[in-house]
Design a protein around this motif. Structure first.
Motif, PDB file in Angstrom:
ATOM      1  N   ASP A   1      -8.181   5.603   3.327  1.00 52.11           N
ATOM      2  CA  ASP A   1      -7.069   4.643   3.344  1.00 52.11           C
ATOM      3  C   ASP A   1      -7.587   3.212   3.306  1.00 52.11           C
ATOM      4  OD1 ASP A   1      -4.913   6.387   3.312  1.00 52.11           O
ATOM      5  OD2 ASP A   1      -4.892   6.586   5.499  1.00 52.11           O
ATOM      6  N   HIS A   2      -8.632   2.952   4.060  1.00 50.55           N
ATOM      7  CA  HIS A   2      -9.197   1.596   4.082  1.00 50.55           C
ATOM      8  C   HIS A   2      -9.753   1.221   2.709  1.00 50.55           C
ATOM      9  CE1 HIS A   2     -11.047  -2.020   5.557  1.00 50.55           C
ATOM     10  NE2 HIS A   2     -12.198  -1.638   5.020  1.00 50.55           N
ATOM     11  N   ILE A   3     -10.506   2.124   2.106  1.00 49.89           N
ATOM     12  CA  ILE A   3     -11.067   1.869   0.773  1.00 49.89           C
ATOM     13  C   ILE A   3      -9.940   1.618  -0.226  1.00 49.89           C
ATOM     14  CG2 ILE A   3     -12.323   2.925  -1.155  1.00 49.89           C
ATOM     15  CD1 ILE A   3     -14.062   4.331   1.024  1.00 49.89           C
ATOM     16  N   HIS A   4      -8.895   2.409  -0.146  1.00 52.60           N
ATOM     17  CA  HIS A   4      -7.755   2.243  -1.048  1.00 52.60           C
ATOM     18  C   HIS A   4      -7.115   0.874  -0.867  1.00 52.60           C
ATOM     19  CE1 HIS A   4      -3.564   2.733  -2.418  1.00 52.60           C
ATOM     20  NE2 HIS A   4      -4.152   3.377  -3.402  1.00 52.60           N
ATOM     21  N   SER A   5      -6.974   0.416   0.380  1.00 54.39           N
ATOM     22  CA  SER A   5      -6.348  -0.883   0.609  1.00 54.39           C
ATOM     23  C   SER A   5      -7.225  -2.021   0.091  1.00 54.39           C
ATOM     24  CB  SER A   5      -6.028  -1.090   2.092  1.00 54.39           C
ATOM     25  OG  SER A   5      -7.204  -1.234   2.851  1.00 54.39           O
ATOM     26  N   VAL A   6      -8.547  -1.906   0.230  1.00 55.74           N
ATOM     27  CA  VAL A   6      -9.455  -2.938  -0.282  1.00 55.74           C
ATOM     28  C   VAL A   6      -9.388  -2.990  -1.807  1.00 55.74           C
ATOM     29  CG1 VAL A   6     -11.884  -3.587  -0.526  1.00 55.74           C
ATOM     30  CG2 VAL A   6     -10.999  -2.885   1.699  1.00 55.74           C
ATOM     31  N   ILE A   7      -9.411  -1.836  -2.442  1.00 56.99           N
ATOM     32  CA  ILE A   7      -9.340  -1.790  -3.907  1.00 56.99           C
ATOM     33  C   ILE A   7      -8.005  -2.343  -4.393  1.00 56.99           C
ATOM     34  CG2 ILE A   7      -9.228  -0.229  -5.895  1.00 56.99           C
ATOM     35  CD1 ILE A   7     -11.390   1.443  -4.483  1.00 56.99           C
ATOM     36  N   SER A   8      -6.935  -2.047  -3.679  1.00 53.11           N
ATOM     37  CA  SER A   8      -5.620  -2.576  -4.057  1.00 53.11           C
ATOM     38  C   SER A   8      -5.610  -4.093  -4.003  1.00 53.11           C
ATOM     39  CB  SER A   8      -4.536  -2.025  -3.130  1.00 53.11           C
ATOM     40  OG  SER A   8      -4.399  -0.642  -3.303  1.00 53.11           O
ATOM     41  N   MET A   9      -6.229  -4.666  -2.975  1.00 57.33           N
ATOM     42  CA  MET A   9      -6.286  -6.128  -2.869  1.00 57.33           C
ATOM     43  C   MET A   9      -7.144  -6.711  -3.981  1.00 57.33           C
ATOM     44  SD  MET A   9      -6.283  -6.708   1.300  1.00 57.33           S
ATOM     45  CE  MET A   9      -7.843  -7.450   1.245  1.00 57.33           C
ATOM     46  N   LEU A  10      -8.244  -6.061  -4.316  1.00 59.47           N
ATOM     47  CA  LEU A  10      -9.102  -6.564  -5.388  1.00 59.47           C
ATOM     48  C   LEU A  10      -8.386  -6.548  -6.732  1.00 59.47           C
ATOM     49  CD1 LEU A  10     -12.511  -4.921  -4.448  1.00 59.47           C
ATOM     50  CD2 LEU A  10     -11.894  -7.335  -4.261  1.00 59.47           C
ATOM     51  N   ARG A  11      -7.555  -5.556  -6.946  1.00 61.10           N
ATOM     52  CA  ARG A  11      -6.818  -5.464  -8.212  1.00 61.10           C
ATOM     53  C   ARG A  11      -5.805  -6.585  -8.367  1.00 61.10           C
ATOM     54  NH1 ARG A  11      -6.023   1.056  -8.385  1.00 61.10           N
ATOM     55  NH2 ARG A  11      -8.026   1.500  -9.363  1.00 61.10           N
ATOM     56  N   GLU A  12      -5.379  -7.175  -7.251  1.00 57.59           N
ATOM     57  CA  GLU A  12      -4.390  -8.243  -7.299  1.00 57.59           C
ATOM     58  C   GLU A  12      -5.012  -9.615  -7.552  1.00 57.59           C
ATOM     59  OE1 GLU A  12      -2.078  -8.074  -3.749  1.00 57.59           O
ATOM     60  OE2 GLU A  12      -1.480  -5.997  -4.093  1.00 57.59           O
TER      61      GLU A  12
ATOM     62  N   MET B   1       0.834  -1.175   0.000  1.00 50.11           N
ATOM     63  CA  MET B   1       0.000   0.000   0.000  1.00 50.11           C
ATOM     64  C   MET B   1       0.877   1.235   0.000  1.00 50.11           C
ATOM     65  SD  MET B   1      -3.183   0.795   2.515  1.00 50.11           S
ATOM     66  CE  MET B   1      -2.825   2.175   3.561  1.00 50.11           C
ATOM     67  N   THR B   2       0.417   2.284  -0.651  1.00 51.36           N
ATOM     68  CA  THR B   2       1.179   3.523  -0.684  1.00 51.36           C
ATOM     69  C   THR B   2       1.059   4.223   0.662  1.00 51.36           C
ATOM     70  OG1 THR B   2      -0.719   4.743  -1.541  1.00 51.36           O
ATOM     71  CG2 THR B   2       0.810   3.789  -3.152  1.00 51.36           C
ATOM     72  N   SER B   3       1.694   5.376   0.787  1.00 53.79           N
ATOM     73  CA  SER B   3       1.651   6.098   2.052  1.00 53.79           C
ATOM     74  C   SER B   3       0.217   6.488   2.414  1.00 53.79           C
ATOM     75  CB  SER B   3       2.538   7.338   1.955  1.00 53.79           C
ATOM     76  OG  SER B   3       2.028   8.205   0.970  1.00 53.79           O
ATOM     77  N   GLU B   4      -0.030   6.578   3.703  1.00 53.58           N
ATOM     78  CA  GLU B   4      -1.365   6.889   4.183  1.00 53.58           C
ATOM     79  C   GLU B   4      -1.726   8.338   3.879  1.00 53.58           C
ATOM     80  OE1 GLU B   4      -1.781   5.876   8.256  1.00 53.58           O
ATOM     81  OE2 GLU B   4      -1.392   3.769   7.914  1.00 53.58           O
ATOM     82  N   LEU B   5      -3.008   8.553   3.662  1.00 48.54           N
ATOM     83  CA  LEU B   5      -3.541   9.888   3.411  1.00 48.54           C
ATOM     84  C   LEU B   5      -3.585  10.644   4.730  1.00 48.54           C
ATOM     85  CD1 LEU B   5      -4.967  11.638   1.192  1.00 48.54           C
ATOM     86  CD2 LEU B   5      -7.113  10.722   2.072  1.00 48.54           C
ATOM     87  N   THR B   6      -3.020  11.827   4.752  1.00 47.37           N
ATOM     88  CA  THR B   6      -3.066  12.637   5.969  1.00 47.37           C
ATOM     89  C   THR B   6      -4.386  13.396   6.017  1.00 47.37           C
ATOM     90  OG1 THR B   6      -2.101  14.600   4.955  1.00 47.37           O
ATOM     91  CG2 THR B   6      -0.551  12.970   5.857  1.00 47.37           C
TER      92      THR B   6
END
Length: 68
Positions: free
Chosen positions: A34-45, A1-6
């Motif tokens: 950040d959570h949504i981004h991590s879920v989408i990243s996992m789905l893309r894999e 995952m990329t850096s967290e959104l501040t």
């Protein structure tokens, strides 16, 4: 995952989208994004291989009288 959104980055993004946020909501919005981004990243894999797209599925009513 990329850096967290501040929270500050979340505020800037929301403002650009025309959705100004109250200061007390910035932390929650940043964590949710950040959570949504991590879920989408996992789905893309995921490797769906030969799975046809959902648009090819044709729902049909099942015969309720069928025997097993």
């Amino acid at each position: 995952m990329t850096s967290e959104l501040t929270p500050q980055e979340a505020a800037r993004g929301a403002l650009r989208a025309g959705l100004p946020l109250e200061d007390d909501r910035l932390d929650g919005v940043a964590r949710t994004a950040d959570h949504i981004h991590s879920v989408i990243s996992m789905l893309r894999e995921l490797d769906f291989g030969e799975t046809p797209p959902a648009s090819s599925f044709r729902a049909a009513q099942e015969n309720a009288d069928a025997t097993v």
